[in-house]
Design a protein around this motif. Sequence first.
Motif, mmCIF file in Angstrom:
data_model
loop_
_atom_site.group_PDB
_atom_site.id
_atom_site.type_symbol
_atom_site.label_atom_id
_atom_site.label_comp_id
_atom_site.label_asym_id
_atom_site.label_seq_id
_atom_site.Cartn_x
_atom_site.Cartn_y
_atom_site.Cartn_z
ATOM 1 N N PHE A 5 0.501 -1.607 -0.088
ATOM 2 C CA PHE A 5 0.012 0.307 -0.506
ATOM 3 C C PHE A 5 1.024 1.381 -0.072
ATOM 4 C CE2 PHE A 5 -2.415 -3.152 1.621
ATOM 5 C CZ PHE A 5 -3.600 -3.087 0.621
ATOM 6 N N THR A 6 2.355 1.375 -0.433
ATOM 7 C CA THR A 6 3.214 2.549 -0.536
ATOM 8 C C THR A 6 2.822 3.336 -1.769
ATOM 9 O OG1 THR A 6 4.818 0.863 -0.113
ATOM 10 C CG2 THR A 6 5.045 2.625 -1.318
ATOM 11 N N CYS A 7 1.400 2.955 -2.608
ATOM 12 C CA CYS A 7 1.114 3.896 -3.651
ATOM 13 C C CYS A 7 -0.981 4.984 -3.227
ATOM 14 C CB CYS A 7 0.881 3.353 -4.908
ATOM 15 S SG CYS A 7 2.434 2.520 -5.393
ATOM 16 N N SER A 8 -1.197 4.427 -1.605
ATOM 17 C CA SER A 8 -2.160 4.321 -1.451
ATOM 18 C C SER A 8 -2.889 5.877 -1.452
ATOM 19 C CB SER A 8 -2.557 4.011 -0.454
ATOM 20 O OG SER A 8 -2.566 2.657 -0.388
ATOM 21 N N LYS A 9 -1.955 6.699 -1.268
ATOM 22 C CA LYS A 9 -1.883 8.396 -1.122
ATOM 23 C C LYS A 9 -2.129 8.593 -2.559
ATOM 24 C CE LYS A 9 0.554 9.492 2.710
ATOM 25 N NZ LYS A 9 0.775 9.997 3.804
ATOM 26 N N LEU A 10 -1.481 8.341 -4.213
ATOM 27 C CA LEU A 10 -1.478 8.349 -5.184
ATOM 28 C C LEU A 10 -2.928 7.705 -5.838
ATOM 29 C CD1 LEU A 10 2.492 7.503 -6.673
ATOM 30 C CD2 LEU A 10 1.213 10.571 -6.431
ATOM 31 N N LEU A 11 -2.708 6.888 -5.412
ATOM 32 C CA LEU A 11 -4.741 6.481 -5.901
ATOM 33 C C LEU A 11 -5.869 6.930 -5.202
ATOM 34 C CD1 LEU A 11 -6.490 3.928 -6.926
ATOM 35 C CD2 LEU A 11 -6.445 2.984 -4.922
ATOM 36 N N GLU A 12 -4.985 7.523 -4.131
ATOM 37 C CA GLU A 12 -6.545 8.324 -3.838
ATOM 38 C C GLU A 12 -6.439 9.936 -4.443
ATOM 39 O OE1 GLU A 12 -8.896 8.038 -1.894
ATOM 40 O OE2 GLU A 12 -7.974 5.959 -1.559
ATOM 41 N N MET A 13 -5.575 10.641 -4.540
ATOM 42 C CA MET A 13 -5.915 11.450 -5.889
ATOM 43 C C MET A 13 -6.404 11.170 -6.824
ATOM 44 S SD MET A 13 -2.126 13.827 -6.338
ATOM 45 C CE MET A 13 -1.023 13.227 -7.608
ATOM 46 N N THR A 14 -5.876 9.897 -7.284
ATOM 47 C CA THR A 14 -6.514 9.424 -8.505
ATOM 48 C C THR A 14 -7.805 9.703 -8.254
ATOM 49 O OG1 THR A 14 -4.120 7.853 -9.655
ATOM 50 C CG2 THR A 14 -6.588 7.993 -10.457
ATOM 51 N N LYS A 15 -8.251 9.021 -7.578
ATOM 52 C CA LYS A 15 -9.978 9.467 -7.598
ATOM 53 C C LYS A 15 -10.499 10.253 -7.440
ATOM 54 C CE LYS A 15 -10.092 4.630 -5.093
ATOM 55 N NZ LYS A 15 -10.248 3.206 -4.260
ATOM 56 N N LYS A 16 -9.409 11.465 -6.938
ATOM 57 C CA LYS A 16 -10.220 12.999 -6.017
ATOM 58 C C LYS A 16 -10.642 13.343 -7.976
ATOM 59 C CE LYS A 16 -8.495 15.984 -5.150
ATOM 60 N NZ LYS A 16 -7.139 17.190 -4.426
ATOM 61 N N ASP A 17 -9.360 12.956 -8.582
ATOM 62 C CA ASP A 17 -8.691 14.027 -9.728
ATOM 63 C C ASP A 17 -10.070 13.248 -11.155
ATOM 64 O OD1 ASP A 17 -7.592 16.015 -8.930
ATOM 65 O OD2 ASP A 17 -5.954 15.099 -9.174
ATOM 66 N N CYS A 18 -10.284 12.186 -10.995
ATOM 67 C CA CYS A 18 -10.335 11.431 -12.281
ATOM 68 C C CYS A 18 -12.203 10.614 -11.925
ATOM 69 C CB CYS A 18 -10.126 10.068 -12.538
ATOM 70 S SG CYS A 18 -8.227 10.306 -13.014
ATOM 71 N N LEU A 19 -12.946 10.313 -13.243
ATOM 72 C CA LEU A 19 -14.705 10.023 -12.668
ATOM 73 C C LEU A 19 -14.035 8.427 -12.476
ATOM 74 C CD1 LEU A 19 -15.499 10.911 -15.926
ATOM 75 C CD2 LEU A 19 -16.422 12.091 -14.173
ATOM 76 N N PRO A 20 -14.888 7.480 -11.657
ATOM 77 C CA PRO A 20 -15.018 6.660 -10.621
ATOM 78 C C PRO A 20 -14.826 5.452 -11.982
ATOM 79 C CG PRO A 20 -16.531 7.229 -10.033
ATOM 80 C CD PRO A 20 -16.061 8.536 -10.807
ATOM 81 N N SER A 21 -15.432 6.393 -12.833
ATOM 82 C CA SER A 21 -15.293 4.833 -14.192
ATOM 83 C C SER A 21 -13.938 4.567 -14.819
ATOM 84 C CB SER A 21 -16.605 5.069 -14.992
ATOM 85 O OG SER A 21 -16.276 6.271 -15.510
#
Length: 126
Positions: free
Chosen positions: A66-82
């Motif tokens: 889970f090293t990249c969790s913060k970047l995943l959260e940023m991706t979820k914030k900046d991108c559509l869920p689909s």
Amino acid sequence: MPPTRRSAKSAGARDAYFVCLDAQGLWLDGFKPEGHETIMAIDPTRVVPKSPSDRTLTKEERNSLFTCSKLLEMTKKDCLPSSVVHFGMTRVKELQKQYMVEHTGRKEQDISGSGASAFWEKVSAK
């Protein structure tokens, strides 16, 4: 059609997330398949990564997966869920394809390498 600010921001977040995953050898956050059978059995539409709350993981495994969790959260914030789902599915499919190409290449080398010459030596000796 020129990209919108949202799509440019989404692509940037996705790219940063994927760079992190590549650096850690992960396919997705919480997902690192190992072994030929496991990789070949992956259905890219149904990948279920491990959860950070999984009690079977050691502290080291949790930190690694889970090293990249913060970047995943940023991706979820900046991108559509689909888009997030699509990015993950496409990444898994591409990594699986890359594995299969590399694995097939190794098998072909084994077949055309010393094993093949040994076969032909036995055939010609008869």
